[in-house]
Design a protein around this motif. Structure first.
Motif: not given
Length: 523
Positions: A3-7, A122-123, A132-134, A139-143
């Motif tokens: 769900r976070f990845a979809l967001l 996890w990958l 990609w979301a993980l 690592t931060g920097g979602l952009r």
């Protein structure tokens, strides 16, 4: 995690501000604690996994795949998380997609040596979007086009409150923000952070447009100089003093000298400067103190910090923000007369009988090392954000230079496929081109595509995501100031450079010389 990845995926593909807000509000409403709080921490940049670093991700990818192929792919894509998510060859096994809370708990508990094994599992369990979301999460920097302010605005809409309330609570809270969500849903009391940690959102000004100058009624405004430092807020309560930047980032550790003599309880708005013998030093001196985790004794002596006070927001338990500027100014002057704190003084009001006189003072601002003028309605209360018609900044005219493009670097997010960050230079007397600045704004999307093609067609050398180009394209660059710099080969650094015009018509040999820029240095 799905769900976070979809967001994140939807946020990255959604350009409209209101649509992004709707996506975040829906996510906060549907996702349970603590996962929504960890997601909020990722969106606002308040998460920090010290044991998980990009170098570990890169090493994992190079172990799983041909290192040369991976590096070429990374160079082309320009983003580590996106490259790994696309190239990763998952291995079958008893893996399952993790939840956000599981990721946080495992990373907080695991020694650094065990982190690569966790990431690898996890990958293998996630699809490309999930990978990609993980990686963005850890690592931060979602952009994904979401600023901290926009995420807080989504929280305010979710809880049907003013974003200013969120701002005032924010610095006393930490992920996963369960008490905050409980209050926003009406399931708990309003969080009560430490008074000394509470940042009050600043009131900001609009640029004064030339068409507005003639219609402005000067008698309704107080006028101050616009000092060339950084805006700060000093919060002092219960024996503690903290210094915040305009965005709410605490910078106390970099400026202990201005907090040493604090023996009052108040919230003050002002400009952070370096002062010597009563004179304001150039902004370049202040930069020597910014973004440092600690400051040496030599740094304190060489670059003594000072706050020039603009406003008094709270005095003891009294909140003054609803008062008019005139009344707050009177209270500030009385307060300063009583306390006289060291390393602080008042920003003096500017007297001018008419707009012609004021325009003349503005024109002289550069010679005095000032940025321009501030105009504040005398009847204005202190309103968070940038309300229309109350405060104006009338900055001095920018400087300009014709400079030659030297290097181009891939951008981030939606610009990761384009060479969108440009380093430009000026000619020395010996005919050498030396860098004088870098810009990544001032052009349209159509111009970006044309620039990207020009860079690819004229590349002479590659350095990872950076390309060196043959000198052939001239930019008209505008900037606020230029100052000496030991970090640049040219010995100079521009402040706030941006591209004003692309001079497709001008030969590179006719661009400006370094001596032209040297004459503009503000000592």
């Amino acid at each position: 995690m799905e769900r976070f990845a979809l967001l994140l995926d939807r946020l990255s593909l959604t350009p409209g501000r209101n649509d992004k807000l709707r996506l975040m509000v829906d996510y906060f409403a549907q996702e349970p604690d603590p996962d929504r709080g960890w997601a909020l921490g990722a969106l606002t940049g308040t998460l920090d996994f010290r044991s998980a670093k990009p170098a570990q991700v890169r090493a994992l990818a190079e172990e799983r795949h041909d290192p040369v192929l991976f590096r070429w792919s990374h160079d082309y894509v320009g983003d580590l998380a996106e490259t790994v998510s696309l190239i990763w060859q998952a291995r079958a096994g008893a893996n399952r997609p993790p939840e956000l809370n599981e990721i946080v708990e495992r990373l907080q508990e695991a020694p650094r040596a065990q982190v690569p094994g966790l990431l690898e599992g996890w990958l293998d369990a996630l699809d490309a979007t999930g990978r990609w979301a993980l990686l963005k999460f850890i690592t931060g920097g979602l952009r994904v086009g979401v600023s901290e302010r926009l995420a807080k605005t989504a929280l305010a809409e979710f809880g049907d409150c003013d974003v200013g309330e969120i701002e005032e609570l924010w610095h006393g809270l930490a992920p996963p923000y369960e008490a905050l969500f409980a209050w926003l849903e009406g399931q708990g009391a309003r969080p009560q952070p430490d008074r000394s940690a509470a940042f009050r959102p600043l009131m900001l000004a609009h640029p004064l447009e030339e068409r507005e100058v003639e219609s402005l009624e000067l008698e309704n405004f107080a006028v101050e100089w616009k000092w060339d430092g950084i805006r700060v807020q000093l919060v002092a309560y219960d024996g503690k003093a903290r210094l915040f930047s305009r965005t709410g980032e605490e910078i106390s550790h970099s400026f202990p000298d201005v907090l040493e003599g604090v023996n009052f309880e108040a919230v003050l708005d002002g400009e952070l400067l370096v002062m010597r013998d009563g004179e304001v030093a150039p902004f370049n001196d202040l930069q020597q103190r910014l973004n440092r985790k600690s400051v040496t004794a030599a740094g304190l002596r060489k670059h003594p910090a000072h706050i020039r006070l603009y406003d008094l927001l709270l005095e003891g338990d009294a909140d003054l923000r609803d008062l008019s500027f005139t009344e707050r100014r009177r209270r500030l002057e009385d307060w300063y007369a009583r306390h006289r704190p060291p390393r602080m003084d008042l920003s003096q009001l500017v007297v001018a009988d008419d707009m012609e006189t004021l325009a003349r003072l503005r024109a002289e601002a550069r010679q005095q090392g000032l940025e321009g003028l501030m105009l504040k309605r005398r009847d204005s209360s202190y309103v968070a954000g940038r309300p229309r018609g109350l405060w104006y900044k009338w900055k001095r005219d920018p400087l300009s230079l014709d400079a030659v493009l030297m290097y181009a670097q891939r951008g981030h997010g939606k610009r990761s496929s384009f060479y969108s960050d440009y380093t430009f230079g000026a000619w020395t007397e010996a005919g050498e081109l030396v860098p004088v600045g870098k810009a990544y704004s001032g052009y349209t999307d159509a111009e970006l595509k044309k620039l990207d093609k020009w860079v690819r067609d004229h590349t002479v050398e590659r350095f990872g995501p950076v390309r060196a180009v043959a000198p052939g394209l001239v930019f008209e660059v505008v900037f606020d100031a230029v100052q000496p710099s030991t970090r640049h080969k040219s010995g100079l650094a521009m402040r706030f450079p941006r591209i004003s015009r692309i001079r497709w018509d001008k030969p590179a040999a006719e661009a400006d010389r370094l001596e032209t820029l040297q004459k503009l240095v503000e000592e």
